[in-house]
Design a protein around this motif. Sequence first.
Motif, PDB file in Angstrom:
ATOM      1  N   GLN A  15      68.261 117.568 104.921  1.00 35.80           N
ATOM      2  CA  GLN A  15      68.556 117.260 106.318  1.00 35.80           C
ATOM      3  C   GLN A  15      67.228 117.430 107.052  1.00 35.80           C
ATOM      4  O   GLN A  15      66.722 118.558 107.175  1.00 35.80           O
TER       5      GLN A  15
ATOM      6  N   SER B 193      71.307 108.500 105.310  1.00 40.26           N
ATOM      7  CA  SER B 193      72.353 108.241 106.298  1.00 40.26           C
ATOM      8  C   SER B 193      71.965 108.884 107.614  1.00 40.26           C
ATOM      9  O   SER B 193      71.056 109.719 107.668  1.00 40.26           O
TER      10      SER B 193
ATOM     11  N   GLY C 231      73.697 110.953 109.246  1.00 37.98           N
ATOM     12  CA  GLY C 231      73.951 112.377 109.089  1.00 37.98           C
ATOM     13  C   GLY C 231      74.596 113.044 110.269  1.00 37.98           C
ATOM     14  O   GLY C 231      74.983 114.193 110.193  1.00 37.98           O
TER      15      GLY C 231
ATOM     16  N   TYR D 164      69.865 117.234  98.340  1.00 39.66           N
ATOM     17  CA  TYR D 164      70.112 116.730  99.682  1.00 39.66           C
ATOM     18  C   TYR D 164      69.155 117.380 100.673  1.00 39.66           C
ATOM     19  O   TYR D 164      68.915 118.588 100.615  1.00 39.66           O
TER      20      TYR D 164
ATOM     21  N   SER E  92      69.659 112.376 107.057  1.00 41.02           N
ATOM     22  CA  SER E  92      70.050 112.851 105.729  1.00 41.02           C
ATOM     23  C   SER E  92      69.429 112.002 104.638  1.00 41.02           C
ATOM     24  O   SER E  92      69.364 110.770 104.750  1.00 41.02           O
TER      25      SER E  92
ATOM     26  N   PHE F 227      69.304 111.780 100.216  1.00 38.43           N
ATOM     27  CA  PHE F 227      69.896 112.247  98.971  1.00 38.43           C
ATOM     28  C   PHE F 227      69.167 111.626  97.789  1.00 38.43           C
ATOM     29  O   PHE F 227      68.710 110.487  97.855  1.00 38.43           O
TER      30      PHE F 227
END
Lengths: 115, 114
Positions: A50, A95, A97, A48, A31, A33
């Motif tokens: 992914q 992160s 995620g 964001y 992830s 952001f």
Amino acid sequence: GAGVSQSPRYKVAKRGQDVALRCDPISGHVSLFWYQQALGQGPEFLTYFQNEAQLDKSGLPSDRFFAERPEGSVSTLKIQRTQQEDSAVYLCASSLGTQNNSPLHFGNGTRLTVT
Amino acid sequence: ELKVEQNPLFLSMQEGKNYTIYCNYSTTSDRLYWYRQDPGKSLESLFVLLSNGAVKQEGRLMASLDTKARLSTLHITAAVHDLSATYFCAVDMGDNFGNEKLTFGTGTRLTIIP
């Protein structure tokens, strides 16, 4: 290990110029952001990813803002025809995620000043 | 729209004293984070609170979460100078696909006076 790396650290742009801000997330973080932090305020969500998919761009303030993460690693936030109200610190965070309880790891940010 | 409010916005306290920072939020969430930010620096994760009644402690800081009241607190015990920083709470309104989309409070600027 290396944290989230952002460049440049500072950027001064004349009104109307285009800028590109780079983010290198922590290796293996799914992830990514982008947040915008105005002076004296908390960060505000921009977009964001992914992996390479941009799943949420609801926070981008206008169509002058564009973000990409073509290979699922490095990300670039581009601002076209910069305006004075774009002046802020732009924070990138990543992160794992895979778990909803993993905190975001933030970079040191890029401070953009539009003159 | 989710609103996250912190109280107080500015806090000046003497070393050795105790104080509490409050974080209220407007919609249901059971994931709340506390971050610390030093001037010109990035945000450092302090606590992750995942359920009602969660309490976590690290050194002189303790955080708690009451999801029914939509309230989190960050308690500082016997403050020392190096705790001076801005503290943010952030509420996770992400989806089930791991989108940890955080809404941050405006921050509490804490200054510890010797």
